[in-house]
Design a protein around this motif. Structure first.
Motif, short mmCIF file in Angstrom:
data_model
loop_
_atom_site.label_atom_id
_atom_site.label_comp_id
_atom_site.label_asym_id
_atom_site.label_seq_id
_atom_site.Cartn_x
_atom_site.Cartn_y
_atom_site.Cartn_z
N ARG A 230 16.13 10.57 24.05
CA ARG A 230 15.69 9.35 24.73
C ARG A 230 15.97 9.38 26.23
NH1 ARG A 230 15.16 5.16 20.44
NH2 ARG A 230 15.61 6.24 18.49
N GLY A 231 16.59 10.46 26.70
CA GLY A 231 16.77 10.65 28.14
C GLY A 231 17.86 9.77 28.77
N TYR A 232 17.90 9.83 30.09
CA TYR A 232 18.90 9.12 30.89
C TYR A 232 18.22 8.21 31.90
CZ TYR A 232 22.31 12.63 29.34
OH TYR A 232 23.13 13.42 28.58
N ILE A 233 18.88 7.11 32.20
CA ILE A 233 18.39 6.22 33.26
C ILE A 233 19.56 5.97 34.21
CG2 ILE A 233 17.50 3.90 33.76
CD1 ILE A 233 16.18 4.04 30.94
N GLY A 234 19.31 6.13 35.49
CA GLY A 234 20.36 5.89 36.49
C GLY A 234 20.30 4.46 36.99
N VAL A 235 21.46 3.89 37.25
CA VAL A 235 21.50 2.53 37.83
C VAL A 235 22.52 2.50 38.97
CG1 VAL A 235 20.84 1.31 35.70
CG2 VAL A 235 23.26 1.72 36.18
N VAL A 236 22.33 1.54 39.86
CA VAL A 236 23.31 1.32 40.91
C VAL A 236 23.80 -0.12 40.75
CG1 VAL A 236 23.68 1.13 43.40
CG2 VAL A 236 22.25 2.97 42.49
#
Length: 341
Positions: A230-236
């Motif tokens: 399902r992959g990765y999602i980056g957040v700040v």
């Protein structure tokens, strides 16, 4: 399953079942399709959840702050307020009071010695900023007991996390900070134990803005280094200063978007990064996941129902004065649920 349950109804149906278990005061025993949030204590789990809502409402501080599972039901609505299942009907619009109630309700069950309990707190947040989404926030993984905490607190937390995430019906939201070595991420390690193929784990990488100059998390975010289906999602996340200044959520989201669009390593995937995108993906993944697991869930509910009916009969013989109303109510709800499928 017949087609009379619309896609947008799926998350509310599971919310009802979660409430049912919680009002009976039992740990969530049926493997409901759900998303559990795991990460080390300083991974930024709370910030990710608060950014969805655009409010600060989770307890913060040193030591383990989440000491009971928090079933957080986000419900898109024109007005903004929160409501606890254990205070049904009481609308809270001051989110500082939400935090205080989470702390008080945690202490009521775990005592003030910072112990943990697997009996969940159910909180609904209605807001125009959220998509329908339910997440279970679990205690952060820790190495060192603080104050009066039991010496084996690390093992206790591990056991509680595994109790949730070992179930095939549970999606795992693994939150890892980018400014630590991701190969050693507590969240990814524990997820790998129960999901070695990485089929039901969703990676979230926080603190991308705090990485050392000249380093980036591109390999992880492109799903090359430690691949998950399902992959990765980056957040700040908002900085502490933003939080104290109550930075307007729109400004915070604009800042996050600008970070990805202007960063040479992330520009090319800016549209697959950030908090709004993460919310959208989780809403879709949870909806699809519930749809896939419902037929199986219905069968399990029906067999549990038969067992409960038997229990209620026996219970009535012991306590003629008590019609076991709660259990009856739950059974009616399950019957209704099975009928609607």
């Amino acid at each position: 399953m017949s087609g009379n349950v619309g896609m947008e109804q799926l998350i509310p149906i599971v919310n009802k079942l979660q409430d049912c278990f919680a009002s009976l005061g039992i740990p969530i025993s049926l493997d409901l399709p759900q998303i559990a949030v795991v990460g080390s204590q300083s991974a930024g789990k709370s910030s990710v959840l608060e950014n969805f809502v655009g409010r600060d409402f989770l307890p913060r501080g040193s030591g383990i702050v989440t000491r009971r599972p928090l079933v957080l039901q986000l419900i898109n609505s024109p007005t903004e307020y929160a409501e606890f299942l254990h205070q049904k009907g009481k609308r809270i619009s001051d989110f500082n009071l939400v935090r205080k109630e989470i702390e008080d309700e945690t202490d009521r069950v775990t005592g003030a010695n910072k112990g943990i309990s697997n009996i969940p707190i159910n909180l609904r947040v209605y807001s125009p900023n959220v998509l329908n989404l339910t997440l279970i926030d679990l205690p952060g993984m820790t190495k060192v007991p603080v104050g009066d905490q039991p010496a084996d607190i690390e093992m206790q937390i591990r056991a509680m996390l595994l109790e949730f995430i070992a179930k095939e019906s549970c999606l795992i939201l693994a939150v890892s900070p980018a400014n630590a070595d991701l190969a050693n991420s507590d969240a990814l390690k524990i997820a790998k134990e129960v999901d070695p193929q990485g089929l039901r784990t969703i990676g979230v990488v926080t603190k991308l803005d705090l990485m050392d100059q000249g380093t980036d998390a591109r390999d992880i975010l492109e799903n090359k280094l430690l691949p998950l289906r399902r992959g990765y999602i980056g957040v700040v996340n908002r900085s502490q200063r933003d939080i104290e200044g109550r930075k307007d959520i729109r400004a915070a989201l604009a800042g996050e978007r600008k970070f990805f669009l202007s960063h040479p390593s992330y520009r090319h995937m800016a549209d697959r990064m950030g908090t709004p995108y993460l919310q959208k993906v989780l809403n879709q993944q949870l909806t699809n996941h519930i749809r896939e697991t419902l037929p199986n869930l219905r069968n399990r509910l029906q067999s549990q129902l038969l067992a409960m009916e038997k229990d209620v009969e026996e219970y009535k013989n012991f306590r003629p004065d008590d019609p076991a109303r709660k259990t009856k109510a739950m059974m009616q709800m399950i019957q209704q649920f099975c009928r609607h499928q």
